[in-house]
Design an enzyme around this catalytic site. Structure first.
Site, PDB file in Angstrom:
ATOM      1  N   ARG A  21       0.830  -1.215   0.000  1.00 14.43           N
ATOM      2  CA  ARG A  21       0.000   0.000   0.000  1.00 14.43           C
ATOM      3  C   ARG A  21       0.857   1.254   0.000  1.00 14.43           C
ATOM      4  O   ARG A  21       0.555   2.221  -0.704  1.00 14.43           O
ATOM      5  CB  ARG A  21      -0.948   0.005   1.204  1.00 14.43           C
ATOM      6  CG  ARG A  21      -2.020  -1.064   1.134  1.00 14.43           C
ATOM      7  CD  ARG A  21      -2.873  -1.078   2.386  1.00 14.43           C
ATOM      8  NE  ARG A  21      -2.039  -1.286   3.570  1.00 14.43           N
ATOM      9  CZ  ARG A  21      -2.373  -0.942   4.805  1.00 14.43           C
ATOM     10  NH1 ARG A  21      -3.522  -0.356   5.054  1.00 14.43           N
ATOM     11  NH2 ARG A  21      -1.569  -1.188   5.807  1.00 14.43           N
ATOM     12  N   ASN A  40      -6.097  -2.759   2.505  1.00 13.46           N
ATOM     13  CA  ASN A  40      -6.011  -4.209   2.687  1.00 13.46           C
ATOM     14  C   ASN A  40      -7.408  -4.779   2.871  1.00 13.46           C
ATOM     15  O   ASN A  40      -8.194  -4.260   3.664  1.00 13.46           O
ATOM     16  CB  ASN A  40      -5.174  -4.554   3.929  1.00 13.46           C
ATOM     17  CG  ASN A  40      -3.688  -4.461   3.690  1.00 13.46           C
ATOM     18  OD1 ASN A  40      -3.220  -4.423   2.559  1.00 13.46           O
ATOM     19  ND2 ASN A  40      -2.927  -4.418   4.766  1.00 13.46           N
TER      20      ASN A  40
END
Length: 93
Positions: A21, A40
């Site tokens: 990320r 996530n």
């Protein structure tokens, strides 16, 4: 024609717990002009939502699929849509 679009991508593979990320956010910021987030998911995937010009969203998608990403990307599923707005930059969620 390079109107603004919304890219939603689901990235499969070993993409959690490896900085995926953070690197996705860095790639989006490097491209410039993109807003959205990387998140996530409970099933081990990462969801990426990016809004901006089609060219920049396509470049981010190419990075997700073929770039030097952390972890291992086994596949990416994407859908394209109309921007919804409301994002302040590109966030990690």
């Amino acid at each position: 024609m390079n109107d603004d679009v919304r890219l939603t991508a689901w990235v499969r593979g070993r993409v959690q717990g490896v900085g995926f990320r953070w690197f996705t956010r860095a790639a989006a910021l490097e491209l410039g002009g993109l807003s959205g987030f990387a998140l996530n998911l409970d099933d081990g995937r990462v969801q990426v939502v990016a809004e901006g010009t089609r060219d920049k969203c396509e470049r981010l998608l190419d990075w997700l699929e073929n770039g030097d990403t952390p972890g291992r990307v086994d596949g990416v599923t994407e859908i394209w849509g109309t921007p919804r707005g409301g994002y302040d930059g590109f966030a990690i969620r």
